[in-house]
Write an enzyme that holds these catalytic residues in place. Structure first.
Site, mmCIF file in Angstrom:
data_model
loop_
_atom_site.group_PDB
_atom_site.id
_atom_site.type_symbol
_atom_site.label_atom_id
_atom_site.label_comp_id
_atom_site.label_asym_id
_atom_site.label_seq_id
_atom_site.Cartn_x
_atom_site.Cartn_y
_atom_site.Cartn_z
ATOM 1 N N GLY A 90 0.785 -1.230 0.000
ATOM 2 C CA GLY A 90 0.000 0.000 0.000
ATOM 3 C C GLY A 90 0.810 1.270 0.000
ATOM 4 O O GLY A 90 0.303 2.335 0.361
ATOM 5 N N ASN A 114 2.107 3.220 -2.497
ATOM 6 C CA ASN A 114 1.676 4.298 -3.399
ATOM 7 C C ASN A 114 0.388 4.934 -2.900
ATOM 8 O O ASN A 114 0.227 6.167 -2.919
ATOM 9 C CB ASN A 114 1.488 3.754 -4.821
ATOM 10 C CG ASN A 114 2.804 3.578 -5.546
ATOM 11 O OD1 ASN A 114 3.366 4.538 -6.050
ATOM 12 N ND2 ASN A 114 3.309 2.368 -5.581
ATOM 13 N N TRP A 115 -0.536 4.117 -2.455
ATOM 14 C CA TRP A 115 -1.796 4.605 -1.890
ATOM 15 C C TRP A 115 -1.514 5.507 -0.687
ATOM 16 O O TRP A 115 -2.000 6.637 -0.598
ATOM 17 C CB TRP A 115 -2.627 3.383 -1.490
ATOM 18 C CG TRP A 115 -3.975 3.668 -0.897
ATOM 19 C CD1 TRP A 115 -4.712 4.817 -1.034
ATOM 20 C CD2 TRP A 115 -4.751 2.787 -0.081
ATOM 21 N NE1 TRP A 115 -5.907 4.695 -0.352
ATOM 22 C CE2 TRP A 115 -5.958 3.461 0.243
ATOM 23 C CE3 TRP A 115 -4.556 1.500 0.407
ATOM 24 C CZ2 TRP A 115 -6.955 2.883 1.033
ATOM 25 C CZ3 TRP A 115 -5.555 0.931 1.181
ATOM 26 C CH2 TRP A 115 -6.736 1.605 1.488
ATOM 27 N N HIS A 148 11.293 1.398 0.293
ATOM 28 C CA HIS A 148 11.048 -0.042 0.438
ATOM 29 C C HIS A 148 12.254 -0.706 1.117
ATOM 30 O O HIS A 148 12.264 -1.924 1.283
ATOM 31 C CB HIS A 148 10.860 -0.716 -0.921
ATOM 32 C CG HIS A 148 9.595 -0.326 -1.627
ATOM 33 N ND1 HIS A 148 8.381 -0.230 -0.993
ATOM 34 C CD2 HIS A 148 9.361 -0.057 -2.948
ATOM 35 C CE1 HIS A 148 7.450 0.104 -1.889
ATOM 36 N NE2 HIS A 148 8.022 0.216 -3.064
ATOM 37 N N PHE A 150 -8.972 3.445 -2.354
ATOM 38 C CA PHE A 150 -8.175 2.745 -3.363
ATOM 39 C C PHE A 150 -8.848 2.853 -4.730
ATOM 40 O O PHE A 150 -8.192 3.079 -5.743
ATOM 41 C CB PHE A 150 -7.999 1.273 -2.967
ATOM 42 C CG PHE A 150 -7.027 0.538 -3.853
ATOM 43 C CD1 PHE A 150 -5.680 0.488 -3.542
ATOM 44 C CD2 PHE A 150 -7.458 -0.075 -5.019
ATOM 45 C CE1 PHE A 150 -4.773 -0.162 -4.370
ATOM 46 C CE2 PHE A 150 -6.568 -0.729 -5.858
ATOM 47 C CZ PHE A 150 -5.226 -0.783 -5.529
ATOM 48 N N ARG A 180 -3.793 -2.424 -8.833
ATOM 49 C CA ARG A 180 -4.454 -3.570 -9.458
ATOM 50 C C ARG A 180 -5.842 -3.760 -8.836
ATOM 51 O O ARG A 180 -6.767 -3.076 -9.182
ATOM 52 C CB ARG A 180 -3.576 -4.825 -9.316
ATOM 53 C CG ARG A 180 -3.984 -5.973 -10.247
ATOM 54 C CD ARG A 180 -3.070 -7.185 -10.079
ATOM 55 N NE ARG A 180 -3.180 -7.804 -8.785
ATOM 56 C CZ ARG A 180 -4.038 -8.781 -8.481
ATOM 57 N NH1 ARG A 180 -4.854 -9.234 -9.404
ATOM 58 N NH2 ARG A 180 -4.078 -9.301 -7.273
#
Length: 302
Positions: free
Chosen positions: A67, A69-70, A117, A238, A258
């Site tokens: 999650g 990017n969200w 990350h 989302f 996605r």
């Protein structure tokens, strides 16, 4: 927005550059961990060793496909609501290479939204020395594995897998970009009592987005009104971000946004694979603070 245009240009450039990278050089290894050559390099990693952090940096740390990017977009929305600051043109992932990246970061006004990350031990020490507040995001490991599998196959800068079975083997052994999920989780778990860290999960955000936004904004000392919380949540689901992802993430939109569902792993895992991951969870995280927060028995059992 001009800033978003520059952001998309960086993404497009990375995709174009990846087309010139020989197949056997698409991934490189640094300190025993795999990284994508199109967006990472040793020069950037080296420069991070002397990167000047600021106490008011807004930092996100997340294993891939948990999650990030969200959450990054939510963080930008919070910063904009409180400080009226638009997202900068700089891709927030600190380990991603881009032209004049560190000069731009130095010139960027505070508070800067940054993300990584990286494994805990690879994050520049200055973040901890300056006591920068860090939002740590995790997602249940089974959905993370499925999402990362599709990320590989939908992403032009990464190799593709013919089957989930093959990918699962690499995921469990840590032979995927940014390394082992469980290695990340075990180390973060050791530091969760630090008052400069806030642990959130993808599942919690799906369940109560407004509550998550309020918790995050309070953690970063950027309190929001109820109206602001609702406004950010309405635009920050989302689904909303996925619907707008062509505008925000260009060619990478389908790889980054996605399904965003909880429980999709049941469509991919065999019984044996499920049991293998259950055993790994029991060995590494069961009974720990992070293990409890992940609600494994709720999200990762048939």
């Amino acid at each position: 927005m001009a800033d978003m245009t520059q952001f998309l240009q960086e993404i497009t450039k990375a995709i174009e550059n990846s087309k010139n990278i020989p197949k056997d050089e698409v991934i490189f290894t640094y300190n025993g961990v795999l990284y994508p050559t199109a967006v990472c390099d040793m020069v950037t990693f080296k420069a991070l060793e002397t990167f000047e952090t600021r106490e008011d940096d807004v930092m996100l740390a997340a294993y891939p496909k948990c999650g990030s990017n969200w959450t990054t977009m939510l963080l930008h929305s919070i910063v904009h609501a409180v400080h009226n600051k638009h997202p900068s043109a700089i891709i927030p992932m600190i380990e991603f290479k881009s032209t004049d990246k560190f000069e731009k970061l130095k010139a960027d006004s505070s508070p800067r939204v940054l993300a990584t990350h990286f494994h805990y031990e690879d994050i520049p020490k200055s973040f901890f020395e300056k006591k920068v507040k860090i939002l740590v995001m995790f997602r249940n490991p089974k959905d993370t594995a499925v999402s990362l599998f599709h990320f590989y196959n939908n992403n032009p800068i990464l190799p593709t897998y013919n089957s989930f079975d093959t990918f699962f083997s690499d995921f469990m052994s840590g032979k995927v970009v940014w390394g082992s999920y469980f290695d990340h989780a075990v180390v973060w778990n050791k530091h969760l009592d630090t008052d400069t860290l806030l642990l959130m999960t993808f599942e919690d955000m799906k369940e109560d987005l407004e509550g998550a936004i309020k918790k995050i904004s309070d953690f970063f000392s950027m309190p929001l009104t109820e109206e602001q919380v609702k406004g950010i949540a309405d635009k920050g689901t989302f689904k909303s971000m996925k619907d707008n992802s062509k505008n925000t993430h260009g060619e990478m939109s389908s790889a980054i946004f996605r399904k965003g569902e909880v429980g999709d792993w049941k469509n991919y895992f065999s019984e044996a694979q499920s049991q293998e991951m259950d055993a790994e969870f029991e060995k590494t995280l069961a009974g720990t603070k992070l293990g409890d927060v992940l609600k494994y028995n709720i999200y990762c059992k048939w």
